[in-house]
Design an enzyme around this catalytic site. Sequence first.
Site, PDB file in Angstrom:
ATOM      1  CG  ASP A 107      -1.317  39.078  36.993  1.00  0.00           C
ATOM      2  OD1 ASP A 107      -2.452  38.953  37.479  1.00  0.00           O
ATOM      3  OD2 ASP A 107      -0.269  38.875  37.636  1.00  0.00           O
ATOM      4  CD  GLU A 138      -4.915  41.901  38.921  1.00  0.00           C
ATOM      5  OE1 GLU A 138      -5.444  41.490  39.973  1.00  0.00           O
ATOM      6  OE2 GLU A 138      -3.930  41.352  38.402  1.00  0.00           O
TER       7      GLU A 138
END
Length: 607
Positions: free
Chosen positions: A249, A286
């Site tokens: 993330d 990401e």
Amino acid sequence: MLFEVWAPGAGRVALQWAGDRSDEPPVPLQPAPGRPGWWRAEAPARDGDRYAFRLDDGPPRPDPRAARLPEGPGGPGAVVEHAGFAWRHPWPGRPLPGAVLYELHIGTYTPEGTFDAAATRLGHLADLGITHISLMPVCPFPGTHGWGYDGIAPWAVHEPYGGPDGLKRFVDAAHGHGLGVVLDVVHNHLGPSGNHLPEFGPYFTDAHHTPWGAAVNLDAPGSDEVRGYLIGSALGWLRDYRIDGLRLDAVHALHDDRAQHFLAELSAAVDALAAQLRRPLFLIAESDRNDPRTTAPRASGGLGLHAQWNDDFHHALHTALTGESHGYYADFARAPLAALAKTLTGGFFHDGGHSSFRGRRHGAPLDLRTTPPHRLLAYAQTHDQIGNRAHGDRLTAALSPGLLACAAALVLCSPFTPMLFMGEEWGARTPWQYFTDHPDPELAEAVRAGRRREFAAQEGGATHGDGLDADWPDPQDPATRDRCVLDWAEPSAEPHAALLSWYRTLLALRRTHPALTDPDPSRTRLTHDASARWLLLRRGPVHLAVNLASEGTSTIPVGPAGASRFEAVAGWPRPLHPEADGTLHLPAESAVVLVGDGAADGVGDVP
């Protein structure tokens, strides 16, 4: 059993039993020889025994490396003997090249919101034709329901989902269906509720600032152990739970000024584990940096990650489909088809040019000859791009079935690794909204207020009312989560059933036509007409034509005379063949996939 903990500032550390053993005396830990700051003790224990640590006679705190927190964040840990789980399915692994991912949230995939309930729906995914399930975070977080990005224990599994054994049963069942599993992990911050890590050591630093407060300590004193803590967690998911890959993330929020970046150290450790286990493992970032170094090999100065999400593709596709132009869509909305063409052939839209949203230049050029296209993930919808909208509205709320079909074709025929968001394959009408379950009243109200401010600031919010007092979804209201649960009656009803069939057809084409997974970027060509709103994507002999116009038939030059060499292998709402002069007459909001016989390959290509 050996109990260990890193607590460099403590003068005394004791193992405190809990649960059925709470009447037993504490076990003092001793400094570990040759490991500064580490404490250890041998004590008899078995799977399920509950325990905590006490630092300098303070209150009991959960083991930072606890694999199970049966009472939730902040409660005592429980021993997990990973070797005792009975795996049913041998698994050689599934690599990333050629993959199709499916992002799935355990808590809303079924009404029950558990691993075991989700496992009963794995047959649907295998029949659909995806290769990997991409699970949103499953580490413990406050309450029962939430997105999972406010977890506090990166070694443990959320108990309401089913705990460690529930995750293992889910992964084992997925492997039995031939499906790999990717897990979303959060290293850039940890949630506040039940987070006692600062009491153990310098897990955070004020040297860097993040949207969540103090940064995770990756480069300040003590960061060797913090990096080892996160890398050990990552390797545990891949080894002990047989996960196939990790989605990392928001890696742009990992602040690290050391010579070897944390991500390079992590990717080296994962590659070494893959060699040891003899099965493919991968990391997907990401990142909003549009930095080719993210996936470049470590030997050439890159971070060595195996892939990254490509929001540029999403933004270009979204603006082409919806016409939205607010916020970060502004740069793409000026010429959406041109933006889409640029991302399909070059990877990044922002590759060093000016970004009006950021007020500066952004990104760097990506050479798809040295960075295989499968290292970029392409998608029309994700949990972020839906859930960060004020009302969590999917594309289904704004687009016709024809435009949804065009979006599916552009994602699944792109040169990149496709990813779907759960329910997208049938045009689910359930929203995906932000929801939490914080038991702390002050934290719950802070979350409510924060989301109200975000929603009120969004352009287009006036559609649903203005300002902080508008009727925004309440993240803490259980009804908000309930609205997000997939409706499994939809796939068998129209127009959902037709769209589901279309996705299955496109996924079958990816398996049967090697051109759709060809890594050679020179075999991808694209032409478009911005005013007529049509686009023609050529992947070797496979040609995809889409007409995004709301009305009228477009005439698309597929090839020269003799276009009978093309076979229409799929079409929405039906397959259409080119005319003898090589033109295709494509109605509004429709798509066709054509396959040439070889002689037609490359005809009329424009670099």
